[in-house]
Scaffold this motif. Structure first.
Motif, short mmCIF file in Angstrom:
data_model
loop_
_atom_site.label_atom_id
_atom_site.label_comp_id
_atom_site.label_asym_id
_atom_site.label_seq_id
_atom_site.Cartn_x
_atom_site.Cartn_y
_atom_site.Cartn_z
N LYS A 56 5.57 80.66 73.21
CA LYS A 56 5.49 81.79 73.02
C LYS A 56 4.06 82.24 73.90
CE LYS A 56 7.21 85.94 72.58
NZ LYS A 56 8.64 86.25 73.52
N ASN A 57 3.86 82.89 75.10
CA ASN A 57 2.72 83.32 75.78
C ASN A 57 1.83 82.21 76.14
OD1 ASN A 57 3.64 85.84 75.66
ND2 ASN A 57 2.46 85.97 73.63
N ARG A 58 2.39 80.90 76.24
CA ARG A 58 1.23 79.89 76.59
C ARG A 58 2.15 78.71 76.88
NH1 ARG A 58 -2.00 76.07 72.58
NH2 ARG A 58 -3.33 75.09 74.20
N ILE A 59 1.71 78.13 78.41
CA ILE A 59 2.16 77.03 78.93
C ILE A 59 0.94 76.09 78.86
CG2 ILE A 59 3.13 76.03 81.05
CD1 ILE A 59 4.24 78.43 81.77
N LYS A 111 -2.98 90.38 80.93
CA LYS A 111 -3.53 89.51 81.94
C LYS A 111 -3.06 88.16 81.66
CE LYS A 111 -7.25 91.92 83.48
NZ LYS A 111 -7.13 91.96 85.09
N ILE A 112 -2.82 87.52 82.88
CA ILE A 112 -2.47 86.05 82.84
C ILE A 112 -3.52 85.16 83.18
CG2 ILE A 112 -1.45 86.21 85.16
CD1 ILE A 112 0.83 84.22 84.08
N THR A 113 -4.13 84.16 82.51
CA THR A 113 -5.11 83.32 82.74
C THR A 113 -4.65 81.93 82.99
OG1 THR A 113 -6.31 84.61 81.16
CG2 THR A 113 -7.12 82.58 81.71
N SER A 156 -11.35 78.73 84.17
CA SER A 156 -10.32 79.64 84.16
C SER A 156 -10.46 80.96 85.05
CB SER A 156 -10.06 79.95 82.67
OG SER A 156 -11.23 80.99 82.20
N ARG A 157 -9.31 81.51 85.46
CA ARG A 157 -9.69 82.78 86.18
C ARG A 157 -8.11 83.60 85.76
NH1 ARG A 157 -10.92 83.50 92.36
NH2 ARG A 157 -12.64 82.42 91.30
N SER A 158 -8.23 84.67 85.50
CA SER A 158 -7.33 85.64 85.13
C SER A 158 -7.04 86.83 86.02
CB SER A 158 -7.75 86.49 83.81
OG SER A 158 -8.03 85.75 82.89
#
Length: 148
Positions: free
Chosen positions: A88-91, A120-122, A130-132
């Motif tokens: 959930k919400n993470r790969i 946001k998606i990071t 990282s980049r969002s």
């Protein structure tokens, strides 16, 4: 060398063959886990599978592809085999995806969404950079819009 072994295939909850069914199944899984449907715009998918117990997912396409996300101006490359562990919400443990930063291709290893579907998606690299971006940059026309 494929990361998808026969043992993994044997333990898979779901395995599909053919572009049309694979497109629908992996996009539904992305949406179910809190990600926009347009996050992985793969083409000519031959096989996709999901091991529900571990969250391991694989997508095999006929040839590697490159896609430009117009809303953020980013070029992304997808190998013939893309694998990851999804929750959930993470790969995490993402393999087969690279993003172009200036003149070099950077490997992506993790993707996380905060406050879906409007947040946001990071994207993270193995080196910890990282980049969002806004989640909306990865939505497709067939994705239902969240009511406010």
């Amino acid at each position: 060398m494929s990361l998808v072994t026969e043992e993994i295939k044997a333990s898979a909850s779901e395995i599909y063959h053919g572009n049309e069914i694979c497109q629908e199944k992996y996009k539904c899984l992305l949406e179910e886990m809190g990600f926009p449907r347009g996050l992985l715009p793969l083409k000519d998918i031959e096989e996709c599978g999901y091991v529900k117990d571990t969250g391991f997912v694989w997508l095999k396409q006929k040839k590697s592809t490159t896609h430009k996300f117009d809303k953020i101006g980013k070029l992304t490359s997808y190998a013939t085999e893309v694998t990851s562990v999804i929750e959930k919400n993470r790969i995490r443990k993402l393999n087969g995806v690279k993003s172009k930063e200036l003149l070099i291709w950077v490997t992506l290893s993790e993707i996380a969404v905060d406050d879906p579907p409007t947040g946001k998606i990071t994207f993270k690299t193995p080196a910890g950079l990282s980049r969002s971006y806004p989640v909306s940059a990865f939505e497709t026309d067939d994705q239902p819009k969240e009511k406010k």
